[in-house]
Design an enzyme around this catalytic site. Structure first.
Site, PDB file in Angstrom:
ATOM      1  N   PRO A 113      28.234   4.992  26.693  1.00  0.00           N
ATOM      2  CA  PRO A 113      26.946   5.123  27.377  1.00  0.00           C
ATOM      3  C   PRO A 113      26.610   6.595  27.602  1.00  0.00           C
ATOM      4  CG  PRO A 113      28.656   4.422  28.913  1.00  0.00           C
ATOM      5  CD  PRO A 113      29.278   4.422  27.556  1.00  0.00           C
ATOM      6  N   LEU A 114      25.424   7.013  27.169  1.00  0.00           N
ATOM      7  CA  LEU A 114      25.034   8.417  27.215  1.00  0.00           C
ATOM      8  C   LEU A 114      23.630   8.573  27.790  1.00  0.00           C
ATOM      9  CD1 LEU A 114      26.135   9.258  23.573  1.00  0.00           C
ATOM     10  CD2 LEU A 114      27.244  10.161  25.620  1.00  0.00           C
ATOM     11  N   GLY A 139      31.097   9.421  22.371  1.00  0.00           N
ATOM     12  CA  GLY A 139      29.807   9.860  22.875  1.00  0.00           C
ATOM     13  C   GLY A 139      29.140  10.844  21.952  1.00  0.00           C
ATOM     14  N   ARG A 140      29.539  12.108  22.056  1.00  0.00           N
ATOM     15  CA  ARG A 140      28.877  13.169  21.293  1.00  0.00           C
ATOM     16  C   ARG A 140      28.949  12.957  19.783  1.00  0.00           C
ATOM     17  NH1 ARG A 140      31.920  17.659  24.851  1.00  0.00           N
ATOM     18  NH2 ARG A 140      33.487  16.059  24.515  1.00  0.00           N
ATOM     19  N   HIS A 169      28.934   1.404  36.280  1.00  0.00           N
ATOM     20  CA  HIS A 169      29.393   2.806  36.240  1.00  0.00           C
ATOM     21  C   HIS A 169      29.981   3.143  37.614  1.00  0.00           C
ATOM     22  CE1 HIS A 169      29.992   6.818  35.166  1.00  0.00           C
ATOM     23  NE2 HIS A 169      28.790   7.180  34.750  1.00  0.00           N
ATOM     24  N   TYR A 211      29.392   9.596  40.778  1.00  0.00           N
ATOM     25  CA  TYR A 211      28.190   8.916  41.263  1.00  0.00           C
ATOM     26  C   TYR A 211      28.524   8.025  42.464  1.00  0.00           C
ATOM     27  CZ  TYR A 211      26.301  11.028  37.094  1.00  0.00           C
ATOM     28  OH  TYR A 211      25.936  11.950  36.143  1.00  0.00           O
TER      29      TYR A 211
END
Length: 364
Positions: free
Chosen positions: A25-26, A321-322, A176, A181
């Site tokens: 998740p991005l 991700g990246r 998440h 967070y």
């Protein structure tokens, strides 16, 4: 063309995955007005293929949950409708599509809060200014400590967002609970300074996380639920004095419910003393051994490291991700051992619907 451990099929609950490569998740900041857009559909569709698991970017569970510009949400009917064509586009390619839900808590400037009010958190301690990748300084507002009686309402926001994700057509939901967070702000003793039932001892600090996980599990089913943790992370001043005990406590609770998967982020890369190269610390083994469901790892993995993680039984799935952001056909490139596109960090969070988003080239 070769089938390495990373490219072997895997069955996770009712989901038949073609291989172990997952889109992490991005956050991409391209859902204008907190609504999924047509270009979001193209972005995910580009990365979709039969049996590929994609985890959508974090969706805010309420207006107060937002901490960044143009992030999607799932608190309104309009947002549910906006996601439907995106989910349909992904399913049309035969992929499996999960939705991550979040609340940023104190990691939010007042501009993203209703009526410019203070963001909410476990604490009233403010995040120190953070320097972003482009050298700019991010300032966050002083948060308001949630009253004990307000907490069930936030739990309910997660439950409703999860229900809305399933209504939008997503196959499952990921909570998440990491990266500093809101849930992390309750769990970690470097932030949580409460004296009520949600602060103090480990069990109390994890109470909010447990209530969110249980509520979402009751709403969508444990067979459609995953949880993301980052016990070792220190993002936005969110640290814990005993991250291993913290993660094991949450995992034990997840095991009791029968949660489908656990998605854990590796600690930051460390330096190899032999050659000075960066390497993955591989400190997740205790969690892998403890968790009874599917174990997903994330954080700095390449093809070789991913293969090794699966071959060694260190992980069932590896989230990228990246690399997946910059290579829409990443699993195919891994299969062919082909060169990878280089990602452009400067466009990760810009709002352009094409540049740095849907314009990374395919192999063919």
């Amino acid at each position: 063309m070769e089938t390495t451990p990373l490219l072997t099929p895997y069955k996770m609950g009712e989901f038949n995955l073609a291989h172990r490569v997952v889109l992490a998740p991005l956050t991409r900041c391209r859902s204008y007005g907190n609504l999924a857009q047509q270009h979001n559909a193209l972005y995910y569709q580009q990365r979709a293929a039969p049996g590929v698991l994609l985890i959508a970017e974090a969706n805010a569970v309420s207006e107060t949950a937002r901490g960044y510009p143009n992030v999607p949400g799932l608190w309104s009917e309009e947002q549910v409708e906006a996601w439907k064509p995106v989910v349909d586009a992904v399913h049309a390619k035969g992929a499996v599509f999960f939705c991550q839900i979040w609340h940023t808590g104190r990691v939010s400037p007042t501009e993203f809060q209703p009526n410019g009010q203070a963001p909410i958190s476990s604490t009233d301690k403010q995040v120190t200014p953070q320097v972003s990748h482009d050298g700019s300084v991010l300032e966050f507002a002083a948060p308001r400590r949630l009253e004990t009686e307000e907490i069930p309402h936030i739990v309910n926001d997660f439950r409703i967002a999860a229900r809305n994700a399933i209504r939008a057509g997503f196959d499952a939901v990921e909570i998440h609970a990491g990266n500093g967070y809101l849930i992390d702000q309750f769990m970690k003793d470097g932030v949580n300074d409460r004296t009520d039932a949600y602060g103090g001892c480990l069990e109390n600090r994890c109470r909010f996380a447990a209530e969110v996980i249980a509520a979402v599990a009751a709403e969508v089913g444990v067979d459609r639920l995953g949880v993301r943790l980052s016990p070792f992370a220190d993002y936005v001043d969110c640290v814990d004095s005993n991250p291993e005990a913290l993660a094991l406590h949450v995992i034990d609770f997840m095991n009791g419910l029968g949660v489908l998967y656990c998605h854990v982020i590796e600690p930051r890369m460390c330096v190899n003393e032999n050659d000075g190269s960066l390497m993955i610390p591989h400190r997740l083994l205790p969690f892998r051994k403890e968790f009874k469901g599917t174990f997903v790892v994330n954080g700095g993995y390449d093809r070789e490291e991913g293969d090794k993680a699966v071959a060694d039984g260190y992980a069932d799935l590896v989230a990228y991700g990246r690399l997946f952001l910059a290579n829409p056909d990443l699993p195919e490139r891994f299969r062919k051992n082909a060169a990878l596109n280089k990602y452009d960090r400067s466009t990760f969070y810009t709002s352009d619907p094409v540049v740095g988003y849907t314009d990374y080239p395919f192999l063919d």
